[in-house]
Design a protein around this motif. Structure first.
Motif, PDB file in Angstrom:
ATOM      1  N   TYR A  71       0.820  -1.206   0.000  1.00  0.00           N
ATOM      2  CA  TYR A  71       0.000   0.000   0.000  1.00  0.00           C
ATOM      3  C   TYR A  71       0.858   1.263   0.000  1.00  0.00           C
ATOM      4  CZ  TYR A  71      -3.334   3.529   1.478  1.00  0.00           C
ATOM      5  OH  TYR A  71      -4.091   4.665   1.541  1.00  0.00           O
ATOM      6  N   GLN A  72       1.816   1.332   0.901  1.00  0.00           N
ATOM      7  CA  GLN A  72       2.597   2.557   1.018  1.00  0.00           C
ATOM      8  C   GLN A  72       3.452   2.802  -0.230  1.00  0.00           C
ATOM      9  OE1 GLN A  72       4.257   3.749   4.781  1.00  0.00           O
ATOM     10  NE2 GLN A  72       3.147   2.158   5.870  1.00  0.00           N
ATOM     11  N   GLY A  73       4.013   1.732  -0.805  1.00  0.00           N
ATOM     12  CA  GLY A  73       4.799   1.903  -2.013  1.00  0.00           C
ATOM     13  C   GLY A  73       3.967   2.396  -3.177  1.00  0.00           C
ATOM     14  N   ASN A  74       2.772   1.860  -3.336  1.00  0.00           N
ATOM     15  CA  ASN A  74       1.910   2.265  -4.457  1.00  0.00           C
ATOM     16  C   ASN A  74       1.265   3.628  -4.228  1.00  0.00           C
ATOM     17  OD1 ASN A  74       1.736   0.117  -6.656  1.00  0.00           O
ATOM     18  ND2 ASN A  74       1.567  -1.122  -4.795  1.00  0.00           N
ATOM     19  N   VAL A  75       1.014   3.987  -2.990  1.00  0.00           N
ATOM     20  CA  VAL A  75       0.535   5.346  -2.719  1.00  0.00           C
ATOM     21  C   VAL A  75       1.637   6.350  -3.055  1.00  0.00           C
ATOM     22  CG1 VAL A  75      -0.090   6.952  -0.877  1.00  0.00           C
ATOM     23  CG2 VAL A  75      -1.221   4.737  -1.015  1.00  0.00           C
ATOM     24  N   TYR A  76       2.867   6.028  -2.667  1.00  0.00           N
ATOM     25  CA  TYR A  76       3.977   6.966  -2.890  1.00  0.00           C
ATOM     26  C   TYR A  76       4.217   7.205  -4.379  1.00  0.00           C
ATOM     27  CZ  TYR A  76       8.435   9.291  -2.029  1.00  0.00           C
ATOM     28  OH  TYR A  76       9.448  10.222  -1.973  1.00  0.00           O
ATOM     29  N   THR A  77       4.029   6.152  -5.197  1.00  0.00           N
ATOM     30  CA  THR A  77       4.270   6.288  -6.646  1.00  0.00           C
ATOM     31  C   THR A  77       2.976   6.500  -7.427  1.00  0.00           C
ATOM     32  OG1 THR A  77       4.217   3.867  -6.871  1.00  0.00           O
ATOM     33  CG2 THR A  77       6.376   4.913  -6.575  1.00  0.00           C
ATOM     34  N   ASN A  78       1.844   6.672  -6.699  1.00  0.00           N
ATOM     35  CA  ASN A  78       0.537   6.903  -7.322  1.00  0.00           C
ATOM     36  C   ASN A  78       0.191   5.784  -8.309  1.00  0.00           C
ATOM     37  OD1 ASN A  78      -1.856   8.367  -7.678  1.00  0.00           O
ATOM     38  ND2 ASN A  78      -1.048   9.448  -9.455  1.00  0.00           N
ATOM     39  N   THR A  79       0.409   4.548  -7.889  1.00  0.00           N
ATOM     40  CA  THR A  79       0.152   3.396  -8.760  1.00  0.00           C
ATOM     41  C   THR A  79      -0.862   2.423  -8.154  1.00  0.00           C
ATOM     42  OG1 THR A  79       2.171   2.391  -7.843  1.00  0.00           O
ATOM     43  CG2 THR A  79       2.350   3.459  -9.999  1.00  0.00           C
ATOM     44  N   LEU A  80      -1.643   2.880  -7.185  1.00  0.00           N
ATOM     45  CA  LEU A  80      -2.727   2.023  -6.699  1.00  0.00           C
ATOM     46  C   LEU A  80      -3.687   1.727  -7.854  1.00  0.00           C
ATOM     47  CD1 LEU A  80      -3.882   3.454  -3.248  1.00  0.00           C
ATOM     48  CD2 LEU A  80      -2.858   1.215  -3.652  1.00  0.00           C
ATOM     49  N   PRO A  81      -4.250   0.517  -7.898  1.00  0.00           N
ATOM     50  CA  PRO A  81      -5.273   0.253  -8.917  1.00  0.00           C
ATOM     51  C   PRO A  81      -6.364   1.322  -8.881  1.00  0.00           C
ATOM     52  CG  PRO A  81      -4.696  -1.774  -7.775  1.00  0.00           C
ATOM     53  CD  PRO A  81      -3.993  -0.659  -7.052  1.00  0.00           C
ATOM     54  N   GLY A  82      -6.873   1.676 -10.038  1.00  0.00           N
ATOM     55  CA  GLY A  82      -7.813   2.785 -10.153  1.00  0.00           C
ATOM     56  C   GLY A  82      -8.970   2.730  -9.177  1.00  0.00           C
ATOM     57  N   ARG A  83      -9.550   1.550  -8.985  1.00  0.00           N
ATOM     58  CA  ARG A  83     -10.715   1.442  -8.114  1.00  0.00           C
ATOM     59  C   ARG A  83     -10.367   1.646  -6.637  1.00  0.00           C
ATOM     60  NH1 ARG A  83      -8.779  -3.465  -9.290  1.00  0.00           N
ATOM     61  NH2 ARG A  83      -8.753  -5.124  -7.712  1.00  0.00           N
ATOM     62  N   LEU A  84      -9.055   1.610  -6.322  1.00  0.00           N
ATOM     63  CA  LEU A  84      -8.614   1.778  -4.937  1.00  0.00           C
ATOM     64  C   LEU A  84      -8.056   3.161  -4.667  1.00  0.00           C
ATOM     65  CD1 LEU A  84      -6.799  -1.661  -4.437  1.00  0.00           C
ATOM     66  CD2 LEU A  84      -9.192  -1.085  -3.984  1.00  0.00           C
ATOM     67  N   GLN A  85      -7.972   3.990  -5.696  1.00  0.00           N
ATOM     68  CA  GLN A  85      -7.425   5.331  -5.527  1.00  0.00           C
ATOM     69  C   GLN A  85      -8.235   6.101  -4.483  1.00  0.00           C
ATOM     70  OE1 GLN A  85      -4.826   6.992  -6.879  1.00  0.00           O
ATOM     71  NE2 GLN A  85      -4.091   5.366  -8.225  1.00  0.00           N
ATOM     72  N   GLY A  86      -7.515   6.729  -3.576  1.00  0.00           N
ATOM     73  CA  GLY A  86      -8.169   7.539  -2.554  1.00  0.00           C
ATOM     74  C   GLY A  86      -8.605   6.779  -1.324  1.00  0.00           C
ATOM     75  N   LEU A  87      -8.485   5.452  -1.342  1.00  0.00           N
ATOM     76  CA  LEU A  87      -8.890   4.651  -0.183  1.00  0.00           C
ATOM     77  C   LEU A  87      -7.715   4.466   0.773  1.00  0.00           C
ATOM     78  CD1 LEU A  87     -11.024   1.794  -1.809  1.00  0.00           C
ATOM     79  CD2 LEU A  87     -11.825   3.935  -0.771  1.00  0.00           C
ATOM     80  N   GLY A  88      -7.996   4.440   2.041  1.00  0.00           N
ATOM     81  CA  GLY A  88      -6.994   4.100   3.034  1.00  0.00           C
ATOM     82  C   GLY A  88      -6.799   2.593   3.091  1.00  0.00           C
ATOM     83  N   MET A  89      -5.690   2.174   3.673  1.00  0.00           N
ATOM     84  CA  MET A  89      -5.415   0.745   3.756  1.00  0.00           C
ATOM     85  C   MET A  89      -6.507   0.019   4.546  1.00  0.00           C
ATOM     86  SD  MET A  89      -1.894  -1.142   4.977  1.00  0.00           S
ATOM     87  CE  MET A  89      -1.955  -0.452   6.640  1.00  0.00           C
TER      88      MET A  89
END
Length: 396
Positions: free
Chosen positions: A29-47
């Motif tokens: 989670y933290q790595g993908n949040v930092y690089t803005n690479t979370l899957p689209g449907r998860l963007q903006g969600l907390g862990m």
């Protein structure tokens, strides 16, 4: 049942409504949040929202090393100590001048004592954040030569462990029934283990152990009251059910004779103290543990966590269960490389999970988790698929 109730039942060996499923996804989670690479449907969600959405338990067996109690962060990381929110104690150095400075992405901490000085340097870089790392890496170890023994002995004799139960309470009550929050004692299982893990490079440590054993033993004796104080403080905490103590065991680095001499007696003693406080002892066994299984069975642990099976290591979950016996709870089972498309195709993954769930069926002392953690490049749909499988046929 709640996720917390399922985990506690697995620790007791009692029946649950379904298999406890508690994936660790913090690095992913933290790595993908930092690089803005979370899957689209998860963007903006907390862990926490992501885990709740999958009906998965929250994994808080270790604290979030990136959330600190003070602006100094993990300035004492080079001594194997952490300053993170949720840790139920803090450490203060008496009769010591402690100087903390920053050099770009490095943190330098100098400890000046009447016996001399030692210095450490740790790094938590942009590249590390991109990769999902959360723990500072030691760039300059405290021990550099024989003259440092006296300084380190002094430091640990003057390290005072102060309860900070309020910091733990906030995390514990904030998590509620969504998971078990472990009381963080120490990643090092013993003073000598801390020397190997934190105070000096591994090669230097083993040279010192062979050639300077009297000084190693003296340092161990100076460190022992500090370790005992930590365990006393966490055992007496009015909150929490599980204590995290001892991590990163591997049959090549903490090889069986070393483990038996330098780790086993401490874990047995600490297990008794922790259970006297009404809590369970959990050890973070995230390496190749085949040769250590007979010793883990004797360790006094109530649970071994972050257990890495095949295809990451030589052991299947059945091998690990046979090795540690029926009374220790196993937490892990899903090899992290099984979540990588580059390591395992979809059909192979489906077969792998079917076999794993069959393997642990009926084991009341098993908690399904990702060992050791979810890599940043994991295919998140596979984690979601595991949640679906557990919901359909994961009854213990």
């Amino acid at each position: 049942m709640t996720h917390k109730e399922r985990v506690l039942c697995a620790l007791k060996g009692t029946e649950t409504d379904r298999l406890a499923w508690v994936p660790r996804i913090d690095l992913w989670y933290q790595g993908n949040v930092y690089t803005n690479t979370l899957p689209g449907r998860l963007q903006g969600l907390g862990m926490e929202e992501i885990l709740d959405g999958m009906d998965a338990g929250h994994n808080l067996m270790i604290p979030d090393y990136t959330v600190h109690k003070t602006a100094e962060g993990n300035a004492d990381r080079g001594l194997g100590m952490f300053n993170c929110k949720g840790i139920p104690y803090r450490v203060e150095f008496e009769n010591t001048q402690r100087i903390v400075t920053r050099e770009d992405e490095d943190m330098v901490t100098e400890y000046k004592t009447p016996c001399g000085s030692v210095r450490t340097k740790t790094r938590f870089s942009t590249d590390m954040r991109r990769a999902g790392a959360t723990v500072d890496v030691v760039m300059e170890h405290a021990f550099k030569g024989e003259e440092d023994y006296a300084v380190l002995e002094y430091l640990f004799r003057n390290a005072k462990v102060i309860p900070d139960y309020e910091s733990f309470r906030e995390v514990y009550e904030g998590t509620g029934d969504r998971g078990v929050v472990a009381l963080f004692a120490n990643p090092a299982a013993s003073p000598v283990h801390m020397m190997l893990r934190d105070l000096m490079p591994a090669t230097d440590f083993y040279m010192e152990l062979m050639e300077n054993r009297e000084r190693v033993d003296a340092l161990e004796q100076s460190m022992q009251p500090f370790f005992d104080s930590i365990v006393d403080v966490v055992a007496e905490c009015p909150y929490g059910e599980v204590v995290f103590c001892g991590a990163n065991f591997d049959e090549s680095l903490t090889y069986p004779p070393f483990f038996e001499e330098h780790i086993l007696p401490y874990m047995q003693k600490y297990g008794e103290r922790i259970r006297a406080g009404g809590k369970y002892l959990s050890m973070h066994c995230d390496g190749e543990n085949e040769g250590l299984l007979p010793l883990l069975a004797q360790s006094g642990a109530d649970m071994i966590e972050a257990v890495c099976p095949k295809p990451m290591t030589k052991c299947s979950i059945s091998d690990i269960r046979a090795g540690v016996g029926p009374d220790i709870t196993i937490f892990g089972g899903v090899a992290s490389n099984a979540l990588l498309q580059s390591s395992m195709g979809e059909a192979e993954f489906d077969a792998y999970m079917a076999d794993l769930l069959q393997e642990v069926a009926g084991d009341k002392r098993f908690i399904l988790g990702i060992a050791d953690t979810t890599p940043k490049d994991a295919d998140f749909s596979r984690i979601e698929k595991i949640s679906q499988l557990v919901g359909k046929k994961g009854k213990a």
